[in-house]
Design an enzyme around this catalytic site. Sequence first.
Site, PDB file in Angstrom:
ATOM      1  N   LYS A  90       1.004   4.025   7.074  1.00 18.64           N
ATOM      2  CA  LYS A  90       0.266   5.046   6.305  1.00 18.64           C
ATOM      3  C   LYS A  90       0.693   6.508   6.299  1.00 18.64           C
ATOM      4  O   LYS A  90       1.308   6.920   7.387  1.00 18.64           O
ATOM      5  CB  LYS A  90      -1.182   4.957   6.864  1.00 18.64           C
ATOM      6  CG  LYS A  90      -1.965   3.582   6.334  1.00 18.64           C
ATOM      7  CD  LYS A  90      -2.216   3.190   4.703  1.00 18.64           C
ATOM      8  CE  LYS A  90      -2.894   1.765   4.679  1.00 18.64           C
ATOM      9  NZ  LYS A  90      -1.975   0.578   4.954  1.00 18.64           N
ATOM     10  N   SER A 149       0.698  -1.078   0.134  1.00 20.65           N
ATOM     11  CA  SER A 149      -0.035   0.108   0.063  1.00 20.65           C
ATOM     12  C   SER A 149       0.858   1.313  -0.084  1.00 20.65           C
ATOM     13  O   SER A 149       0.235   2.521  -0.280  1.00 20.65           O
ATOM     14  CB  SER A 149      -1.068   0.054   1.149  1.00 20.65           C
ATOM     15  OG  SER A 149      -0.228   0.260   2.089  1.00 20.65           O
TER      16      SER A 149
END
Length: 633
Positions: free
Chosen positions: A169, A131
């Site tokens: 993230k 990701s």
Amino acid sequence: MHTFYLFSIILYMLTKKQVQVLDFLKTYRSKNDYAPSLEEIRRKFKLASVSTAHYYISKLQDAGFLNKEHNQPRAVSTVEAKQTVEIPILGAIAAGQPIEAIEIPDETITITRDEIGKQGKHYALRVQGSSMIDEGIFDGDIVVIRKQEVAENGQTVVAVIDDNQATLKKLYRENGKFRLQPANPTLFPIYRDEVEVRGVVVKIIRNLESQLDQGQSRDEKYVRKIDYSWDYRGEKTKSHTHGIHTYPAMFIPQVGRRLLETYSKEGDTICDIFCGSGSALVESRLIGRNAYGIDLNPLAIFLARAKTTPINPQKLTKEYLALLDRVEKIKDKEIQRPNFKNIDFWFKDKVIVKLAKLKKAIREIKDEAIQNFLMVAFSETVRYSSNTKTGEFKLVRVKADKLEKHDPDVIGIFRKHAEKNIAGMTDFYKDAKKDSWTKIIYGDSSNDNGIKANSIDCIITSPPYGDSRTTVAYGQFSRLSAQWIDVFDDPDDASGVDNDLLGGRATKDLIHTLSSDYLKESLEKIAKQDEARAKDVLSFNLGLNECLKQAHRILKPRKYFCLVVGNRLVKQVRIPTDFIIAELAEKIGFTCEDIIVRNIPGKRMPIKNSPTNIVGALEETMNKESIVVLRKN
Ligand SMILES: C[S@@+](CC[C@H](N)C(=O)[O-])C[C@H]1O[C@@H](n2cnc3c(N)ncnc32)[C@H](O)[C@@H]1O
């Protein structure tokens, strides 16, 4: 532009071969006062060409270990003055779906101090998932994190959300919420009201180890076979009683089952000589094998017994409901506070009172199996209501500001775990084979624990990765629970467990008679950098060798002994524990029939549509473990 910037700050970790070249340059220079020629480097390492030698030099220069200004290798000089720092790798972090935030310090990496700045404490994590690819962070990379609890908008952070799930993230604050933004256009952001920041990424270390050393590997005595069919990625691992209580480095039930089904048959008697919380024993019971389990950690023994003792779920539920009624009625003056060192440091007074009431109510249960079973949920409650950070296996107290707000709902935590455990037991009771038995022995597997010679049909086990101090501290993980549930006569003895486990006491010197060339080579390399660490490694292997001898004694001739092991990195030296075990075992009277390499749980498949069973390739990278299959001669 941003992506380019990130690429430019990537710091390369040295590969085994690069370390060897660096060592050679240093030794040569100190002898001759000048550096070796490229041809000399080529000859020394039997490289295919001078350009390969040049390649290594430039990699070492890029990584800051050789001075860059000179281009001629005769002129290269090693960078002695650079201050290096050893950073613990605390486990894996998901750059994808969040994974449980559990920190197992199993390795360290050494990098130069000026690459991460002088301020702050740092740790490192292995990246799993894709990701963050637009930030130049790829599956298998290592990220160095500076510990901090706040982050600026747009910084890449280690974020813990929900019930202790960690993810990597970019963090943004928006309209009173947090947005955790993946750096991959195909993925959606995660929104949360609360996010716990555990640090920001300061370095990315590209995992090039396998690529760089490809084609250069020496002739090894053994062959590792990569087999992705052993990954069991995404499969349920918490069925039956497997979901009861966490424990460090648990077996994936599917791996245990497949080994049992391949190397034993129904009605056989198997043994797990490092049974931990008993995953292999649970599987044995489900597929009709009798099983012995041995462990030296009393909490592990307690858990393994509870997980393998079938209990009628109706009876269990009845006792559980009665317990909830009783606990409400217990008065403060009726309880007995446990008395162990530092109890007030690890538990708030209010929590101690509630735990003591719960414990009293559990102890009133007459049926011993039910009492023990509910005590396991109590042990989980101790862990989650204590002042410790639950995401770590070592005992670390939460920070003062968080501690102030810390107000755990002790009974709520207990109910959640007890009910989940009862559901697991309901399935186990239904599926466990009625005529199989499990015997769990509290003992040291390097000694004779009373199991008869030549009596076991199969041994499957997963030993510790290394000594408890620098890898997983099983004793420390278990301490608070063990002190509350009275598994020791004197609760303060709970602090001593780690010293007794494999490698718990370093050797006095490095003299030994173990016949393993791989071990000798590893010890020499580690000792050059840090003798004390080499002694830890030796002590672990001496203990392991004794365990192999005992395993040989109890196993029937021509039967199998499977060990699931990790090849850990100490001082940048990858210790080939799988090969070491094979060498030691062959001296004792086993034949090494196979070494299968599997991705560790949660590791992404390298290619999405890769076949499920690729056998025969040779590789050595991190994020993998080996299954060593031995057969008694
Ligand atoms: C990797 S864990 C096993 C985990 C287990 N497979 C499970 O699923 O829970 C290794 C275990 O070895 C145990 N151990 C370490 N040294 C030991 C020794 N000398 N004798 C017996 N057990 C030992 C530790 O207490 C730990 O529980």
